[in-house]
Design a protein around this motif. Structure first.
Motif, PDB file in Angstrom:
ATOM      1  N   THR A 289       0.852  -1.189   0.000  1.00  0.00           N
ATOM      2  CA  THR A 289       0.000   0.000   0.000  1.00  0.00           C
ATOM      3  C   THR A 289       0.887   1.238   0.000  1.00  0.00           C
ATOM      4  O   THR A 289       1.837   1.328   0.780  1.00  0.00           O
ATOM      5  CB  THR A 289      -0.917   0.009   1.232  1.00  0.00           C
ATOM      6  OG1 THR A 289      -1.827  -1.095   1.137  1.00  0.00           O
ATOM      7  CG2 THR A 289      -1.706   1.301   1.342  1.00  0.00           C
ATOM      8  N   VAL A 290       0.569   2.204  -0.860  1.00  0.00           N
ATOM      9  CA  VAL A 290       1.437   3.362  -1.050  1.00  0.00           C
ATOM     10  C   VAL A 290       0.678   4.650  -0.733  1.00  0.00           C
ATOM     11  O   VAL A 290      -0.467   4.839  -1.149  1.00  0.00           O
ATOM     12  CB  VAL A 290       1.967   3.416  -2.502  1.00  0.00           C
ATOM     13  CG1 VAL A 290       2.800   4.668  -2.732  1.00  0.00           C
ATOM     14  CG2 VAL A 290       2.804   2.161  -2.795  1.00  0.00           C
ATOM     15  N   LEU A 291       1.344   5.519   0.011  1.00  0.00           N
ATOM     16  CA  LEU A 291       0.810   6.841   0.345  1.00  0.00           C
ATOM     17  C   LEU A 291       1.774   7.901  -0.153  1.00  0.00           C
ATOM     18  O   LEU A 291       2.958   7.878   0.188  1.00  0.00           O
ATOM     19  CB  LEU A 291       0.635   6.982   1.864  1.00  0.00           C
ATOM     20  CG  LEU A 291       0.321   8.397   2.385  1.00  0.00           C
ATOM     21  CD1 LEU A 291      -1.037   8.873   1.896  1.00  0.00           C
ATOM     22  CD2 LEU A 291       0.402   8.420   3.916  1.00  0.00           C
ATOM     23  N   GLY A 292       1.282   8.831  -0.956  1.00  0.00           N
ATOM     24  CA  GLY A 292       2.073   9.987  -1.356  1.00  0.00           C
ATOM     25  C   GLY A 292       1.669  11.193  -0.530  1.00  0.00           C
ATOM     26  O   GLY A 292       0.474  11.458  -0.373  1.00  0.00           O
ATOM     27  N   VAL A 293       2.646  11.911   0.006  1.00  0.00           N
ATOM     28  CA  VAL A 293       2.376  13.110   0.809  1.00  0.00           C
ATOM     29  C   VAL A 293       3.065  14.288   0.126  1.00  0.00           C
ATOM     30  O   VAL A 293       4.292  14.333   0.034  1.00  0.00           O
ATOM     31  CB  VAL A 293       2.883  12.960   2.256  1.00  0.00           C
ATOM     32  CG1 VAL A 293       2.462  14.172   3.089  1.00  0.00           C
ATOM     33  CG2 VAL A 293       2.344  11.681   2.890  1.00  0.00           C
ATOM     34  N   TRP A 294       2.258  15.248  -0.328  1.00  0.00           N
ATOM     35  CA  TRP A 294       2.767  16.339  -1.140  1.00  0.00           C
ATOM     36  C   TRP A 294       2.243  17.672  -0.637  1.00  0.00           C
ATOM     37  O   TRP A 294       1.356  17.715   0.225  1.00  0.00           O
ATOM     38  CB  TRP A 294       2.394  16.115  -2.608  1.00  0.00           C
ATOM     39  CG  TRP A 294       2.766  14.761  -3.105  1.00  0.00           C
ATOM     40  CD1 TRP A 294       1.945  13.686  -3.305  1.00  0.00           C
ATOM     41  CD2 TRP A 294       4.090  14.290  -3.418  1.00  0.00           C
ATOM     42  NE1 TRP A 294       2.656  12.597  -3.742  1.00  0.00           N
ATOM     43  CE2 TRP A 294       3.971  12.932  -3.814  1.00  0.00           C
ATOM     44  CE3 TRP A 294       5.354  14.887  -3.402  1.00  0.00           C
ATOM     45  CZ2 TRP A 294       5.076  12.172  -4.193  1.00  0.00           C
ATOM     46  CZ3 TRP A 294       6.448  14.123  -3.779  1.00  0.00           C
ATOM     47  CH2 TRP A 294       6.303  12.783  -4.169  1.00  0.00           C
ATOM     48  N   ALA A 295       2.764  18.752  -1.166  1.00  0.00           N
ATOM     49  CA  ALA A 295       2.397  20.077  -0.674  1.00  0.00           C
ATOM     50  C   ALA A 295       1.215  20.686  -1.412  1.00  0.00           C
ATOM     51  O   ALA A 295       0.303  21.251  -0.801  1.00  0.00           O
ATOM     52  CB  ALA A 295       3.605  21.022  -0.766  1.00  0.00           C
ATOM     53  N   HIS A 296       1.223  20.586  -2.743  1.00  0.00           N
ATOM     54  CA  HIS A 296       0.222  21.250  -3.574  1.00  0.00           C
ATOM     55  C   HIS A 296      -0.334  20.287  -4.618  1.00  0.00           C
ATOM     56  O   HIS A 296       0.370  19.365  -5.036  1.00  0.00           O
ATOM     57  CB  HIS A 296       0.847  22.434  -4.332  1.00  0.00           C
ATOM     58  CG  HIS A 296       1.713  23.310  -3.495  1.00  0.00           C
ATOM     59  ND1 HIS A 296       3.092  23.292  -3.576  1.00  0.00           N
ATOM     60  CD2 HIS A 296       1.396  24.230  -2.552  1.00  0.00           C
ATOM     61  CE1 HIS A 296       3.591  24.173  -2.716  1.00  0.00           C
ATOM     62  NE2 HIS A 296       2.593  24.752  -2.082  1.00  0.00           N
ATOM     63  N   PRO A 297      -1.557  20.531  -5.084  1.00  0.00           N
ATOM     64  CA  PRO A 297      -2.014  19.802  -6.262  1.00  0.00           C
ATOM     65  C   PRO A 297      -1.053  20.052  -7.420  1.00  0.00           C
ATOM     66  O   PRO A 297      -0.653  21.193  -7.650  1.00  0.00           O
ATOM     67  CB  PRO A 297      -3.391  20.436  -6.545  1.00  0.00           C
ATOM     68  CG  PRO A 297      -3.834  21.003  -5.234  1.00  0.00           C
ATOM     69  CD  PRO A 297      -2.566  21.482  -4.571  1.00  0.00           C
ATOM     70  N   ASP A 298      -0.675  19.044  -8.091  1.00  0.00           N
ATOM     71  CA  ASP A 298       0.226  18.890  -9.240  1.00  0.00           C
ATOM     72  C   ASP A 298       1.569  18.307  -8.836  1.00  0.00           C
ATOM     73  O   ASP A 298       2.252  17.699  -9.658  1.00  0.00           O
ATOM     74  CB  ASP A 298       0.402  20.141 -10.099  1.00  0.00           C
ATOM     75  CG  ASP A 298       1.412  21.181  -9.596  1.00  0.00           C
ATOM     76  OD1 ASP A 298       1.818  21.138  -8.419  1.00  0.00           O
ATOM     77  OD2 ASP A 298       1.780  22.059 -10.390  1.00  0.00           O
ATOM     78  N   ASP A 299       1.980  18.451  -7.556  1.00  0.00           N
ATOM     79  CA  ASP A 299       3.230  17.816  -7.112  1.00  0.00           C
ATOM     80  C   ASP A 299       3.161  16.309  -7.339  1.00  0.00           C
ATOM     81  O   ASP A 299       4.125  15.694  -7.819  1.00  0.00           O
ATOM     82  CB  ASP A 299       3.481  18.068  -5.613  1.00  0.00           C
ATOM     83  CG  ASP A 299       3.670  19.530  -5.267  1.00  0.00           C
ATOM     84  OD1 ASP A 299       4.124  20.299  -6.142  1.00  0.00           O
ATOM     85  OD2 ASP A 299       3.363  19.903  -4.109  1.00  0.00           O
ATOM     86  N   GLU A 300       2.033  15.731  -6.964  1.00  0.00           N
ATOM     87  CA  GLU A 300       1.868  14.273  -7.065  1.00  0.00           C
ATOM     88  C   GLU A 300       1.941  13.812  -8.519  1.00  0.00           C
ATOM     89  O   GLU A 300       2.446  12.725  -8.808  1.00  0.00           O
ATOM     90  CB  GLU A 300       0.552  13.837  -6.400  1.00  0.00           C
ATOM     91  CG  GLU A 300      -0.710  13.947  -7.231  1.00  0.00           C
ATOM     92  CD  GLU A 300      -1.077  15.350  -7.687  1.00  0.00           C
ATOM     93  OE1 GLU A 300      -1.668  15.478  -8.781  1.00  0.00           O
ATOM     94  OE2 GLU A 300      -0.780  16.324  -6.962  1.00  0.00           O
ATOM     95  N   ALA A 301       1.448  14.651  -9.444  1.00  0.00           N
ATOM     96  CA  ALA A 301       1.418  14.253 -10.848  1.00  0.00           C
ATOM     97  C   ALA A 301       2.805  14.304 -11.471  1.00  0.00           C
ATOM     98  O   ALA A 301       3.255  13.342 -12.107  1.00  0.00           O
ATOM     99  CB  ALA A 301       0.450  15.151 -11.619  1.00  0.00           C
ATOM    100  N   TYR A 302       3.501  15.420 -11.300  1.00  0.00           N
ATOM    101  CA  TYR A 302       4.845  15.548 -11.862  1.00  0.00           C
ATOM    102  C   TYR A 302       5.778  14.451 -11.349  1.00  0.00           C
ATOM    103  O   TYR A 302       6.563  13.886 -12.120  1.00  0.00           O
ATOM    104  CB  TYR A 302       5.442  16.898 -11.490  1.00  0.00           C
ATOM    105  CG  TYR A 302       5.071  18.034 -12.404  1.00  0.00           C
ATOM    106  CD1 TYR A 302       5.593  18.117 -13.694  1.00  0.00           C
ATOM    107  CD2 TYR A 302       4.225  19.048 -11.977  1.00  0.00           C
ATOM    108  CE1 TYR A 302       5.268  19.169 -14.537  1.00  0.00           C
ATOM    109  CE2 TYR A 302       3.886  20.108 -12.812  1.00  0.00           C
ATOM    110  CZ  TYR A 302       4.415  20.163 -14.093  1.00  0.00           C
ATOM    111  OH  TYR A 302       4.094  21.208 -14.926  1.00  0.00           O
ATOM    112  N   LEU A 303       5.694  14.166 -10.062  1.00  0.00           N
ATOM    113  CA  LEU A 303       6.715  13.323  -9.427  1.00  0.00           C
ATOM    114  C   LEU A 303       6.333  11.862  -9.298  1.00  0.00           C
ATOM    115  O   LEU A 303       7.225  11.029  -9.081  1.00  0.00           O
ATOM    116  CB  LEU A 303       7.061  13.896  -8.045  1.00  0.00           C
ATOM    117  CG  LEU A 303       7.620  15.324  -8.073  1.00  0.00           C
ATOM    118  CD1 LEU A 303       7.901  15.811  -6.662  1.00  0.00           C
ATOM    119  CD2 LEU A 303       8.887  15.402  -8.929  1.00  0.00           C
TER     120      LEU A 303
END
Length: 241
Positions: A8-22
């Motif tokens: 199971t994977v959780l991504g923790v990011w600052a802003h919308p679009d961070d998750e998409a680029y990275l």
């Protein structure tokens, strides 16, 4: 690291679009393989549209929420949490408050793998750097349950894209992270339909990408973000000592 080992994977990011680029390519591959994937975003990026004529920050936040839902939909991620912090102000939040918010998501999702920024914040953005510190603290408080991976870049990325990165002002501070290929925990190189899907996810953040795509051209934009790299937090933190 093989995708099957990520659980199971959780991504923790600052802003919308961070998750998409990275991580959009990785998230899509994980969903295809039957993994649970969740994303937590610290802010709604309400300051991410410069001088929006006659538009309130609340309206910008709503717009970016919609873009985020659309972007995650392209890769099949339905599980999203917002931490509710103000855009541009994460560094002003008490560290204990920020790390507690991340810890609560970790406790709920029970991830085997957590993805976030490295201490460099990728671009050097203060919100990115702060979210990295919150996530690292929360992971440590959990007893280092599972693995923590930091998004990074390779020497090859910097060599190929240095001029473009400088032209568009990608780095707010520093020159971005760099990790030799043989020290990476995970490297995802996207082509064909998998890359099409990632670029669709990135471009769903229309307010953040439409002008950039116009400036660099769609084919260059596509190749620019065609790979995703991660380094184990333990390795990265050890290297800083």
């Amino acid at each position: 690291m093989e995708l099957d080992a990520m659980g199971t994977v959780l991504g923790v990011w600052a802003h919308p679009d961070d998750e998409a680029y990275l991580s959009a390519g990785l998230m899509g591959a994980l969903i295809d393989s039957g993994h649970r994937v969740a994303v937590a975003t610290a802010t709604y990026g309400e300051l991410g549209v410069p001088e929006p004529d006659g538009v309130s920050t609340e309206q910008v936040a709503a717009m970016r929420r919609g873009e985020l839902v659309a972007s995650l939909g392209h890769v099949g991620v339905l599980n999203h949490r917002s931490l509710g912090f103000m855009d541009g102000a994460c560094a002003a939040v008490l560290p204990a408050v920020g790390s507690k918010a991340v810890a609560e998501v970790i406790a709920e999702v029970q991830p085997d793998t957590i993805l976030t920024f490295g201490p460099d914040g990728m671009t050097g953005h203060p919100d990115h750097r702060t979210v990295s510190s919150w996530t690292t603290a929360a992971w440590r408080a959990s007893g280092r349950r599972g693995r923590l991976l930091y998004a990074t870049l390779t020497p090859g990325f910097h060599e190929e894209w240095r001029a473009l990165n400088e032209r568009v002002g990608l780095w707010m501070s520093g020159n971005g992270p760099v990790t030799p290929e043989d020290e990476l925990a995970l490297y995802v190189e996207l082509t064909g339909a998998e890359l099409d899907r990632k670029i669709a996810a990135v471009r769903a953040h229309t307010s953040q990408t439409s002008e950039l795509v116009e400036v660099v051209g769609p084919e260059t934009f596509r190749r620019w973000w065609s790979a995703e790299a991660f380094v184990a937090a333990e390795s990265s933190l050890e290297a800083e000592r």
